[in-house]
Design a protein around this motif. Structure first.
Motif, PDB file in Angstrom:
ATOM      1  N   VAL A  75       0.830  -1.204   0.000  1.00 22.25           N
ATOM      2  CA  VAL A  75       0.000   0.000   0.000  1.00 22.25           C
ATOM      3  C   VAL A  75       0.866   1.255   0.000  1.00 22.25           C
ATOM      4  O   VAL A  75       0.529   2.254  -0.646  1.00 22.25           O
ATOM      5  CB  VAL A  75      -0.967  -0.008   1.200  1.00 22.25           C
ATOM      6  CG1 VAL A  75      -1.616   1.361   1.413  1.00 22.25           C
ATOM      7  CG2 VAL A  75      -2.042  -1.069   1.009  1.00 22.25           C
ATOM      8  N   ASP A  76       1.983   1.231   0.721  1.00 21.74           N
ATOM      9  CA  ASP A  76       2.864   2.408   0.774  1.00 21.74           C
ATOM     10  C   ASP A  76       3.464   2.754  -0.589  1.00 21.74           C
ATOM     11  O   ASP A  76       3.966   3.861  -0.786  1.00 21.74           O
ATOM     12  CB  ASP A  76       3.993   2.175   1.781  1.00 21.74           C
ATOM     13  CG  ASP A  76       3.555   2.442   3.215  1.00 21.74           C
ATOM     14  OD1 ASP A  76       2.571   3.184   3.398  1.00 21.74           O
ATOM     15  OD2 ASP A  76       4.185   1.897   4.130  1.00 21.74           O
ATOM     16  N   ARG A 345      -0.975   7.797  16.189  1.00 23.79           N
ATOM     17  CA  ARG A 345      -0.170   7.010  15.258  1.00 23.79           C
ATOM     18  C   ARG A 345      -0.086   7.690  13.899  1.00 23.79           C
ATOM     19  O   ARG A 345       0.979   7.765  13.280  1.00 23.79           O
ATOM     20  CB  ARG A 345      -0.787   5.622  15.093  1.00 23.79           C
ATOM     21  CG  ARG A 345       0.066   4.633  14.297  1.00 23.79           C
ATOM     22  CD  ARG A 345      -0.784   3.579  13.648  1.00 23.79           C
ATOM     23  NE  ARG A 345      -1.567   4.149  12.555  1.00 23.79           N
ATOM     24  CZ  ARG A 345      -2.831   3.848  12.304  1.00 23.79           C
ATOM     25  NH1 ARG A 345      -3.489   3.015  13.085  1.00 23.79           N
ATOM     26  NH2 ARG A 345      -3.459   4.412  11.279  1.00 23.79           N
ATOM     27  N   GLN A 346      -1.200   8.194  13.405  1.00 26.75           N
ATOM     28  CA  GLN A 346      -1.191   8.872  12.113  1.00 26.75           C
ATOM     29  C   GLN A 346      -0.347  10.143  12.150  1.00 26.75           C
ATOM     30  O   GLN A 346       0.345  10.471  11.189  1.00 26.75           O
ATOM     31  CB  GLN A 346      -2.624   9.218  11.695  1.00 26.75           C
ATOM     32  CG  GLN A 346      -3.458   8.012  11.307  1.00 26.75           C
ATOM     33  CD  GLN A 346      -4.908   8.379  11.054  1.00 26.75           C
ATOM     34  OE1 GLN A 346      -5.388   9.406  11.535  1.00 26.75           O
ATOM     35  NE2 GLN A 346      -5.609   7.553  10.311  1.00 26.75           N
ATOM     36  N   ALA A 347      -0.415  10.850  13.277  1.00 21.18           N
ATOM     37  CA  ALA A 347       0.299  12.131  13.381  1.00 21.18           C
ATOM     38  C   ALA A 347       1.808  11.949  13.389  1.00 21.18           C
ATOM     39  O   ALA A 347       2.541  12.761  12.822  1.00 21.18           O
ATOM     40  CB  ALA A 347      -0.152  12.870  14.641  1.00 21.18           C
ATOM     41  N   VAL A 348       2.312  10.898  14.034  1.00 13.83           N
ATOM     42  CA  VAL A 348       3.764  10.749  14.185  1.00 13.83           C
ATOM     43  C   VAL A 348       4.392   9.934  13.065  1.00 13.83           C
ATOM     44  O   VAL A 348       5.622   9.927  12.924  1.00 13.83           O
ATOM     45  CB  VAL A 348       4.118  10.107  15.548  1.00 13.83           C
ATOM     46  CG1 VAL A 348       3.564  10.933  16.696  1.00 13.83           C
ATOM     47  CG2 VAL A 348       3.628   8.677  15.637  1.00 13.83           C
ATOM     48  N   THR A 349       3.574   9.253  12.262  1.00 13.84           N
ATOM     49  CA  THR A 349       4.120   8.390  11.220  1.00 13.84           C
ATOM     50  C   THR A 349       4.238   9.141   9.899  1.00 13.84           C
ATOM     51  O   THR A 349       3.265   9.740   9.446  1.00 13.84           O
ATOM     52  CB  THR A 349       3.212   7.154  11.009  1.00 13.84           C
ATOM     53  OG1 THR A 349       3.054   6.460  12.248  1.00 13.84           O
ATOM     54  CG2 THR A 349       3.820   6.208   9.987  1.00 13.84           C
ATOM     55  N   PRO A 350       5.403   9.127   9.269  1.00 13.35           N
ATOM     56  CA  PRO A 350       5.537   9.749   7.942  1.00 13.35           C
ATOM     57  C   PRO A 350       4.554   9.138   6.954  1.00 13.35           C
ATOM     58  O   PRO A 350       4.263   7.931   7.003  1.00 13.35           O
ATOM     59  CB  PRO A 350       6.982   9.432   7.546  1.00 13.35           C
ATOM     60  CG  PRO A 350       7.685   9.193   8.841  1.00 13.35           C
ATOM     61  CD  PRO A 350       6.673   8.566   9.745  1.00 13.35           C
ATOM     62  N   ILE A 351       4.034   9.957   6.053  1.00 14.24           N
ATOM     63  CA  ILE A 351       3.031   9.497   5.095  1.00 14.24           C
ATOM     64  C   ILE A 351       3.533   8.310   4.288  1.00 14.24           C
ATOM     65  O   ILE A 351       2.800   7.359   4.019  1.00 14.24           O
ATOM     66  CB  ILE A 351       2.612  10.658   4.162  1.00 14.24           C
ATOM     67  CG1 ILE A 351       1.808  11.699   4.951  1.00 14.24           C
ATOM     68  CG2 ILE A 351       1.792  10.143   2.983  1.00 14.24           C
ATOM     69  CD1 ILE A 351       1.400  12.911   4.139  1.00 14.24           C
ATOM     70  N   SER A 352       4.791   8.328   3.925  1.00 17.60           N
ATOM     71  CA  SER A 352       5.334   7.288   3.052  1.00 17.60           C
ATOM     72  C   SER A 352       5.411   5.917   3.700  1.00 17.60           C
ATOM     73  O   SER A 352       5.634   4.919   3.006  1.00 17.60           O
ATOM     74  CB  SER A 352       6.732   7.688   2.575  1.00 17.60           C
ATOM     75  OG  SER A 352       7.621   7.780   3.676  1.00 17.60           O
ATOM     76  N   ILE A 353       5.221   5.847   5.020  1.00 20.37           N
ATOM     77  CA  ILE A 353       5.354   4.564   5.713  1.00 20.37           C
ATOM     78  C   ILE A 353       4.104   4.225   6.529  1.00 20.37           C
ATOM     79  O   ILE A 353       4.090   3.280   7.316  1.00 20.37           O
ATOM     80  CB  ILE A 353       6.632   4.564   6.592  1.00 20.37           C
ATOM     81  CG1 ILE A 353       7.089   3.155   6.915  1.00 20.37           C
ATOM     82  CG2 ILE A 353       6.430   5.379   7.864  1.00 20.37           C
ATOM     83  CD1 ILE A 353       8.445   3.095   7.585  1.00 20.37           C
TER      84      ILE A 353
END
Length: 424
Positions: A75-76, A345-353
């Motif tokens: 998905v990434d 979790r969404q806030a701290v995780t880079p979009i690409s991962i």
């Protein structure tokens, strides 16, 4: 956004968010209805025995463990909306095979098992993609509001989907009723594909990297970052303990309290409305009191209300009312925890991962579920249901205890910043 800044405008004014919400809601309705209709097809139309039903149920859930890590990396590499659209289209086509095969007289258990596995696999793709899509569609300051709406509709689908599936099987022949699930997936497909806001394609380095390397990156990021590590461990502790508790709880209600099947269904259904209330509160409370305070408090309260269940006796109206109140409160507080954890979790995780982090946390949590169920069964056989229920309710405290000692408890009213991506 600073705590003193005015709140952002409602996401309901955003046409693209409404399209995502409609699609996600329809998809969850189709998935929940299908989980009921497929086994009923096996029972009603194919006269399946208990062992065959057990295999069918297991096959429906197997893709979560078998595919999650791979799907997260896959998905990434792609636009999440395209993945959701293709997953919806695929589920529509696969489910359409059932009524066609039935009318042709070739529907049998092996074919139904294959359909269940393919639908389950495509559902894993959709679920991972949808959990990464919001952060690609709205700003970080609106994640809590978006997750509140999405998780609220998911909870509503968990209530309405099985009931709708059972009702349709009663009104129609079971193989024809599965068309309802296909209809919801089609509605989801049509809604999500109408999202207009551009979604950038992941960078070439992400698309060209080896899948195994990408999976290791997701694992490495969770291990290295304190917040994501806390999210993963607390989620795993909860899933393990909750599986043990529910194994005993579902035996305790009919065998110890002697509740009828209808009463058990009524008691469990009370969790759904509670989850809806929790979703609404999750959009407001963290901004007022802080994410950490609300998260830990809600986790303690959710687990604490379950400690009163072993003290209940008999099958009186008062006992049923007390159980409904417990399940309602558990739904409220556990949903608060769920939405806040997803938002952080969404806030701290880079979009690409995002996909890999979602899939890894889901994999770890679901991977411990069978062990928790096994523990619950062993305790019930060795210690009796009432004592086992008390012990498993106590084990639920492991998750909030860990949260209270982790960086999650120190989160304020502003979302944390994105962490750096792991080295390849």
């Amino acid at each position: 956004m600073k705590a003193s800044d005015p709140p952002p405008p409602s996401l309901w004014r955003d046409a693209d968010f409404r399209r995502l919400w409609i699609g996600q809601t329809a998809s969850h309705l189709g998935a929940q209805a299908g989980q009921v209709i497929l086994p009923l097809i096996a029972v009603v139309a194919l006269s399946a025995d208990t062992q065959q039903i057990g295999v069918l149920r297991a096959v429906q859930q197997a893709p979560i463990l078998l595919l999650s890590l791979f799907v997260g990396a896959w998905v990434d590499r792609r636009r999440s909306r395209n993945v959701m659209v293709l997953a919806d289209f695929g589920r529509t086509v696969v489910l359409a095979v059932v009524p066609v095969a039935y009318l042709l007289g070739i529907l049998d258990i092996p074919l139904l098992v294959l359909v269940a596995f393919l639908v389950g696999a495509l559902t894993v793709y959709f679920d991972v993609a949808y959990q990464t899509s919001l952060v690609r569609l709205v700003s970080r300051g609106r994640l809590a509001q978006g997750n509140s709406a999405l998780e609220g509709s998911r909870s509503a689908a968990q209530i309405a989907g099985p009931a709708l599936g059972g009702a349709l099987v009663s009104l129609l022949t079971a193989p024809v009723a599965i068309v309802a699930s296909a209809f919801f997936f089609t509605l989801s497909f049509l809604s999500i594909r109408r999202i207009r806001r551009p979604e950038p394609m992941p960078a070439p380095a992400v698309r060209q990297a080896r899948v195994g390397r990408q999976i290791r990156q997701g694992l490495r990021l969770i291990v290295r970052d304190a917040l994501l590590r806390a999210v993963g461990i607390s989620s795993a502790l909860f899933q393990f303990s909750f599986a043990a508790l529910m194994t005993v709880y579902l035996l305790f209600l009919p065998r110890t309290l002697h509740l009828s099947g209808a009463a058990v269904g009524l008691v469990l259904a009370a969790m759904g409305p509670g989850a809806l209330v929790g979703s609404l509160l999750s959009a407001r409370l963290p901004k007022r009191y802080g994410y950490g305070v609300v998260l830990v408090s809600a986790a303690v309260l959710a687990d604490g209300v379950m400690l009163g269940v072993p003290a209940l006796r008999g099958s009186s109206t008062g006992t049923i009312a007390a159980l409904m109140a417990v399940n309602f409160l558990f739904g409220v507080f556990s949903q608060l925890v769920d939405v806040i954890v997803v938002t952080v979790r969404q806030a701290v995780t880079p979009i690409s991962i995002q996909g890999r982090v979602v899939a890894t946390i889901n994999f770890v949590g679901m991977g411990l579920t069978p062990l928790g169920s096994l523990l619950g069964g062993c305790l019930a056989g060795a210690l009796g249901l009432r004592t086992s229920l008390l012990l498993t309710a106590v084990t639920l405290a492991l998750s909030p205890l860990f949260m209270a000692l982790s960086p999650l408890a120190r989160l304020g009213r502003d979302l944390p910043g994105t962490v750096g991506e792991p080295d390849g």
